[in-house]
Write a protein that holds these residues in place. Structure first.
Motif: not given
Length: 132
Positions: A87-94
């Motif tokens: 599971v990866y999260g970009g800055v905008r998805e956090q």
């Protein structure tokens, strides 16, 4: 027998120790686990941690934290990204965990950070676990 998910093992040991009201818990040492322990200490979920030599790979001794009346500080600690499903999260998805009452621990290009630190540094990464 080799362990397939050492981070999940660490989180399970912490979860079991908190349920048993243990003062300390020992986990095998690695750089990733040291980073997770540092984030948990910085965010106030554990009292302290230290490296211990055991003749093999070393260990991390984590001193758990409880409230003034013995209540648990860690109510929930769960693995998010697993070897079978990253599971990866970009800055905008956090998004803040539990409306900001909890934290997510991320492995980023700048090291292991809490979700707050990652947003401040404007980096994303692999979501290792959530704690509240």
């Amino acid at each position: 027998m080799p362990m397939t998910d050492p981070v999940a093992d660490m989180l399970t040991r912490i979860r079991n120790a908190v349920r048993n009201r243990a003062r300390t818990v020992r986990v095998p040492r690695s750089k990733l686990k040291l980073g997770i322990a540092r984030v948990l200490k910085d965010e106030g979920y554990i009292r302290d941690f230290r490296e211990v030599e055991d003749g093999v790979q070393g260990a991390i001794e984590i001193e758990l934290k409880y409230g003034p009346d013995g209540e648990q500080v860690i109510h929930h600690i769960a693995r998010k990204s697993r070897p079978g499903r990253r599971v990866y999260g970009g800055v905008r998805e956090q998004r803040p965990v539990l409306n900001g009452l909890g934290i997510a621990v991320l492995s980023t290009s700048r090291g292991v950070l809490s979700d707050r630190e990652a947003r401040r540094a404007h980096v994303g990464g692999e979501v290792l676990c959530e704690v509240w």
